[in-house]
Write an enzyme that holds these catalytic residues in place. Structure first.
Site, short mmCIF file in Angstrom:
data_model
loop_
_atom_site.label_atom_id
_atom_site.label_comp_id
_atom_site.label_asym_id
_atom_site.label_seq_id
_atom_site.Cartn_x
_atom_site.Cartn_y
_atom_site.Cartn_z
N GLY A 14 -5.58 -4.62 -14.85
CA GLY A 14 -5.01 -5.39 -13.77
C GLY A 14 -4.34 -4.59 -12.66
NE ARG A 36 -5.02 -3.06 -23.12
CZ ARG A 36 -5.37 -4.11 -22.36
NH1 ARG A 36 -6.29 -4.93 -22.78
NH2 ARG A 36 -4.81 -4.30 -21.19
CG ASN A 84 1.81 -3.01 -13.67
OD1 ASN A 84 1.72 -4.05 -13.02
ND2 ASN A 84 0.97 -2.71 -14.64
CE1 TYR A 150 5.97 -13.28 -16.65
CE2 TYR A 150 5.96 -14.93 -14.90
CZ TYR A 150 5.66 -13.66 -15.35
OH TYR A 150 5.04 -12.76 -14.51
CB VAL A 183 -2.17 -11.36 -9.15
CG1 VAL A 183 -3.06 -10.15 -8.88
CG2 VAL A 183 -0.88 -11.27 -8.36
C1 8X3 Z 1 2.89 -14.29 -11.97
C2 8X3 Z 1 3.04 -15.35 -10.95
O1 8X3 Z 1 3.43 -17.82 -10.52
O2 8X3 Z 1 2.03 -17.26 -12.41
O3 8X3 Z 1 4.07 -13.62 -12.24
O4 8X3 Z 1 4.39 -16.92 -12.52
S1 8X3 Z 1 3.23 -16.90 -11.64
#
Ligand code: 8X3
Length: 250
Positions: A14, A36, A84, A150, A183
């Site tokens: 990515g 990895r 990252n 998250y 993304v």
């Molecule tokens: C990734 C963007 O909007 O899917 O961090 O959380 S989102």
């Protein structure tokens, strides 16, 4: 970027992979980090610059510090750290979310990023220069449904970045973060644990950013003149206004 040493975590896929490619085109030397080994070896073979590979999971504090302390002398003067590595695991309300998903996100996205930063910092401090670029997210700017943990992890990245910038202000070290929206990478495959259809739906009709788009932004941050610090950069697909509002093609 010629001869600068760039340390990239999560380089095996990515945004990390694309960032390695972008910096290699500018002649930088790269420390490619990830879990990895085979993937990192494929990447290293592809790049036309000096590279070294470090295998560790950012969640493993001892592995992080051992790997960085044991870098060969000629790789120790890290100019730019790109934090990252990070992932989302699940998209669930608090009441049904899995604790192991929470641990993976907090341990990796937050504690892991802090460990790597702390381990790399002594070399930058003695050089009195350096640049730390953290991968945040728009999830660190606004909370969306089912994203409590998250989003917490990315809010923490934002807060840590701001705090680090304050702490390092007198040390000549630049600190900034880039906050991408959607993304199109393995991100959703990981979040939805391999549910390919669900993952693809996230990027439908939105002309999402590519990993290369984010890598270009990181390269821009890193290439700005020494006196310029791109402190906080939010990067969205044109079709996405924020976490809630987007103009998807039907
Ligand atoms: C990734 C963007 O909007 O899917 O961090 O959380 S989102």
């Amino acid at each position: 970027m010629e001869d600068k040493i760039i340390f990239i975590t999560g380089a095996s896929s990515g945004i990390g992979w694309a960032t390695a490619e972008a910096f290699s085109k500018r002649g930088a030397q790269l420390i490619l980090c990830g879990r990895r080994k085979e993937k990192l070896e494929i990447l290293a073979r592809k790049l036309d610059v000096k590279t070294t590979i470090l295998i560790f999971d950012v969640r493993d504090k001892k592995a992080v510090f051992d790997a960085i302390e044991n870098l060969p002398e000629n790789w120790k003067k890290i100019d730019i750290l790109i934090n990252n590595a990070g992932n989302a695991h699940g998209l669930d309300p608090v009441q049904t979310a899995k604790l192991e998903d929470w641990d993976a996100m907090i341990d990796g996205n937050v504690k892991g990023l802090m460990y790597v930063t702390k381990a790399v910092l002594p070399n930058m401090l003695s050089a009195k220069k350096g640049h730390i670029i953290n991968l945040g997210s728009i999830a660190g700017k606004e909370v969306y449904p089912n994203g409590s943990v998250y989003c917490s992890s990315k809010f923490a990245v934002d807060a840590f970045t701001q705090g680090l910038r304050i702490d390092l202000n007198s040390e000549g070290i630049r600190v900034g973060s880039v906050h991408p929206g959607l993304v199109d990478t393995e991100f959703s495959e990981v979040r939805f644990k391999g549910d390919h259809q669900r993952a693809r739906k996230v990027y439908q009709g939105i002309d999402a950013l590519s990993a290369n788009d984010v890598a270009d932004a990181i390269l821009y941050m890193a290439s700005a003149p020494e006196k310029v610090n791109v402190a906080d950069l939010v990067l969205l697909p044109t079709r996405q206004a924020n976490s809630y509002v987007s103009n998807r093609e039907k």
